[in-house]
Design an enzyme around this catalytic site. Structure first.
Site, PDB file in Angstrom:
ATOM      1  N   GLY A 186       0.840  -1.209   0.000  1.00 42.63           N
ATOM      2  CA  GLY A 186       0.000   0.000   0.000  1.00 42.63           C
ATOM      3  C   GLY A 186       0.868   1.250   0.000  1.00 42.63           C
ATOM      4  O   GLY A 186       0.693   2.163  -0.815  1.00 42.63           O
ATOM      5  N   HIS A 187       1.850   1.291   0.919  1.00 47.03           N
ATOM      6  CA  HIS A 187       2.776   2.431   0.975  1.00 47.03           C
ATOM      7  C   HIS A 187       3.550   2.552  -0.343  1.00 47.03           C
ATOM      8  O   HIS A 187       3.757   3.645  -0.864  1.00 47.03           O
ATOM      9  CB  HIS A 187       3.801   2.240   2.097  1.00 47.03           C
ATOM     10  CG  HIS A 187       3.218   2.134   3.481  1.00 47.03           C
ATOM     11  ND1 HIS A 187       3.328   0.993   4.241  1.00 47.03           N
ATOM     12  CD2 HIS A 187       2.546   3.021   4.248  1.00 47.03           C
ATOM     13  CE1 HIS A 187       2.753   1.190   5.416  1.00 47.03           C
ATOM     14  NE2 HIS A 187       2.265   2.408   5.448  1.00 47.03           N
ATOM     15  N   ARG A 227      -0.726  -3.046  10.722  1.00 49.61           N
ATOM     16  CA  ARG A 227      -1.280  -3.740  11.892  1.00 49.61           C
ATOM     17  C   ARG A 227      -1.743  -5.162  11.566  1.00 49.61           C
ATOM     18  O   ARG A 227      -1.998  -5.935  12.494  1.00 49.61           O
ATOM     19  CB  ARG A 227      -2.426  -2.927  12.503  1.00 49.61           C
ATOM     20  CG  ARG A 227      -1.957  -1.659  13.201  1.00 49.61           C
ATOM     21  CD  ARG A 227      -3.061  -0.999  14.017  1.00 49.61           C
ATOM     22  NE  ARG A 227      -2.541   0.062  14.879  1.00 49.61           N
ATOM     23  CZ  ARG A 227      -2.591   1.360  14.601  1.00 49.61           C
ATOM     24  NH1 ARG A 227      -3.135   1.779  13.474  1.00 49.61           N
ATOM     25  NH2 ARG A 227      -2.096   2.258  15.448  1.00 49.61           N
TER      26      ARG A 227
END
Ligand code: AMP
Length: 303
Positions: free
Chosen positions: A45-46, A197
């Site tokens: 995602g990053h 997470r």
């Protein structure tokens, strides 16, 4: 740290000066800079935000900083995954030219800054209702990063919908002069939104975590099928969450995309946003009704 002629990397310590030097090199006169702010433990995602950043500016800077100010007293600041060496490698491999990873004393020389950015009413809704002070911490660190790096553009993920909205609003209301781009949520092949997470999840929890996306997706399908009553769409969500033993909803709402006020009837572009606990891990996700499908990573690929 230097990783060769084209990759300058600033890591940790008394690095405001080092940061200035690196930024001057990057800009080289008139070059534009895109910033991707993160808390590290980078995933696809990053890295997709870095891809987008490369399209928007001459060079890309990634910040890696686990921001104490945005964690509540009983939240996971201490245990939040930290993997700086790996982050630096992944970010530079993906094309970032600068990794700014300040330590706590560089970022917050006065421990807690006297002046912080108050999000106002928008910050009290959705996640803000359950995480008092969270968005104040987020906006304060982002404002500081904008001041330190003075990027032309900054890229955020839609997974944190409320956060991206608040940052956009901060930049408008305070005239910070940074263009804000919001990129789609990158998902695992089965639909679970990537998150640092997710590393906390046990195997059975991971299996149930998918239920969050499935429940949002089910509501979106109902919406596409013609159901607009929020009550029915929310009930469909709750019913699917209830089928998973490890999932406990914290909130789910269907809101206006700009004001975050709850809507009785959903419209295209309305946002259904939810937080659920999966075991003791808090997961958030959202769907924009009627929007294009989010990207997925290939089966088996791992950042
Ligand atoms: P974090 O490191 O979790 O604070 O996230 C840093 C940035 O990455 C934020 O703008 C997030 O919205 C974004 N981000 C986190 N997860 C995803 C994802 N699965 N897809 C796209 N962007 C994401």
């Amino acid at each position: 740290v230097s990783l060769g002629p084209t990759l300058s990397v600033v890591t940790v310590a008394d690095s405001r000066e080092a940061l200035e030097k690196e930024l001057a090199t990057l800009r080289g006169g008139s070059g534009t800079v895109a910033l991707v702010p993160t808390m590290g433990a980078l995933h696809e995602g990053h890295l997709t935000l870095i891809d987008r950043a490369k399209e928007l500016a001459d060079s890309v800077a990634v910040s890696v900083f686990v921001n104490r100010l945005q964690f509540g007293p009983n939240e996971d600041f201490r245990t939040y995954p930290r993997a700086l060496e790996r982050d630096v490698r992944l970010a530079t491999e993906r094309g970032a030219r600068l990794v700014f990873a300040p330590d706590e004393t560089v970022m917050y020389p006065r421990a807690t800054p006297d002046i912080q950015v108050e999000p106002g009413r928008l910050g009290d809704r959705l996640c803000g209702a359950f995480r008092p002070g969270h968005f104040r911490g987020v906006l304060t660190v982002v404002a500081k990063l904008f001041g330190l790096l003075r990027p032309d553009v900054a890229i955020f993920g839609r997974k944190d919908y409320q956060q991206a909205l608040l940052i956009r609003r901060m930049v408008e209301d305070l005239d910070l002069g940074v263009r804000i781009e919001v990129a789609p949520t990158v998902r695992e092949h089965d639909g679970l939104a990537l998150s640092s997470r997710n590393a906390y999840l046990s195997a059975p929890e991971r299996a149930d975590a998918l239920g969050l996306w499935r429940a949002l997706d089910a509501a979106d399908r109902l919406f596409r099928g013609g159901e607009v009553r929020s009550q029915s769409l929310l009930a469909a969500f709750q019913e699917r969450i209830a089928a998973h033993a490890h999932l406990a909803p914290q909130y789910v709402e269907i809101v206006h995309p700009d004001t975050l006020t709850p809507l009785e009837s959903a419209v295209p572009g309305a946002v259904m946003a939810a937080a659920v606990f999966c075991g003791s891990t808090r997961l958030i996700d959202n769907v924009v009704f009627g929007a294009a499908a989010d990207p997925r990573i290939a089966v088996g690929s791992r950042a």
